[in-house]
Write a protein that holds these residues in place. Structure first.
Motif, PDB file in Angstrom:
ATOM      1  N   GLU A 119       0.831  -1.201   0.000  1.00 10.07           N
ATOM      2  CA  GLU A 119       0.000   0.000   0.000  1.00 10.07           C
ATOM      3  C   GLU A 119       0.872   1.260   0.000  1.00 10.07           C
ATOM      4  OE1 GLU A 119      -3.636   1.950   2.597  1.00 10.07           O
ATOM      5  OE2 GLU A 119      -3.354  -0.230   2.630  1.00 10.07           O
ATOM      6  N   ASP A 139       1.686   2.028  -3.493  1.00  8.10           N
ATOM      7  CA  ASP A 139       0.583   2.679  -4.204  1.00  8.10           C
ATOM      8  C   ASP A 139       0.608   4.188  -3.974  1.00  8.10           C
ATOM      9  OD1 ASP A 139      -0.357   0.244  -5.154  1.00  8.10           O
ATOM     10  OD2 ASP A 139      -1.788  -0.021  -3.507  1.00  8.10           O
ATOM     11  N   GLY A 153      -7.175   3.230   1.831  1.00 11.95           N
ATOM     12  CA  GLY A 153      -6.772   1.837   1.797  1.00 11.95           C
ATOM     13  C   GLY A 153      -6.997   1.137   3.116  1.00 11.95           C
TER      14      GLY A 153
END
Length: 284
Positions: free
Chosen positions: A134, A137, A152
């Motif tokens: 994450e 990202d 997230g």
């Protein structure tokens, strides 16, 4: 790192028991003698090592400001130490400070005892790998300079204004680690995979699991045989060291990250490595 099939060489400078002046001098020596990159570590409290270490990101930024061509990075940054938005802004900033010379190395592990002692939420390996994914990202979004709206599992980042983009766009990403979950992340996200020195004996097994990621590996080296170093340290004359690195080149290693462990060697050993070992590795 430069996209070339010709092997390149990095210098690993763990900032333990070293003053900044020594680190900067060695980094400048590496630049002068043709090293492609200088790499630092990311630890705040090393188990069993009194006195700690200089903080890795600050050191890298200061070295970048004192050099002009050598790339700078870490093997590897600990994901848990920095919020993803902060890490992303730091990466963009250092990429600008260095004129596009940042190699971004990331990992999820560090030392569990280090994370516990500093009260960072470690969690099980699967959770830490998911946090790293994450983080990537968010990093991908932030370094474009465009607005970010991320919601997230672990992080929420709402940055409607965006910010300055990375010079390199995107910054080359190195992921370190040998676990199955980490190698899955390498295949999906990394430009480079780094193999730590104690795991180098597994290169033939691990390299086929890295997908399209290019391969770097760490080497602790000494030009004389020494009895006071771990067994994974390679010792011997330049032709013997070159022979062992060439064998790993044949397994797919493209970037050789060396730590010269003789404390008295200094810049002299950097020059000797690039004059007497590197040409043989490049020639194969």
């Amino acid at each position: 790192m430069r996209p070339s099939a010709v092997p390149t060489f990095g210098l690993y400078l763990p900032q333990v028991h070293r003053r900044f002046e020594e680190l900067a001098a060695l980094a400048r020596g590496a630049e002068d003698h043709g090293f492609d990159a200088v790499w630092f570590m990311d630890h705040l409290a090393l188990p069993g090592v009194p006195g700690g270490a200089l903080e890795g990101w600050t050191v890298a930024a200061a070295v970048a400001a004192r050099t002009s061509t050598i790339r700078v990075g870490h093997l590897v940054l600990c994901e848990a130490f920095r919020h993803p938005l902060l890490l992303s802004r730091m990466a963009v900033t250092l990429d600008q400070v260095s004129g596009g010379r940042l190699n971004l190395g990331l990992g999820w592990g560090s030392s569990p005892s280090e994370l516990d002692s500093l009260d960072f939420a470690a969690g099980p390996p699967a959770t830490r790998r998911a946090r790293l994914a994450e983080t990537l990202d968010i990093l991908d979004a932030v370094q474009t300079g465009k607005p970010v709206d991320h919601r997230g599992r672990f992080f929420t980042v709402r940055d409607p204004m965006g910010g300055p983009p990375a010079v390199q766009g995107p910054i080359p990403l190195t992921i370190g680690g040998v676990g199955a979950g980490t190698l899955e992340l390498v295949r999906a996200r990394a430009d480079w995979w780094n193999c730590w020195a104690p795991d180098r004996h597994r290169l033939a097994e691990l390299v086929p699991q890295t997908g399209n990621a290019r391969v770097s590996a760490n080497y602790s080296l000494a030009f004389s045989h020494r009895a006071d170093v771990p067994e994974y340290v390679l010792t011997g004359p330049p032709d013997e060291l070159a022979r062992r690195l060439v064998a790993d080149r044949e397994l797919g290693v493209e970037h050789f990250v060396v730590q010269l462990v003789d404390p008295a060697g200094g810049v002299r050993d950097l020059r000797r490595f690039m004059d007497e070992v590197a040409p043989a590795v490049i020639g194969g």
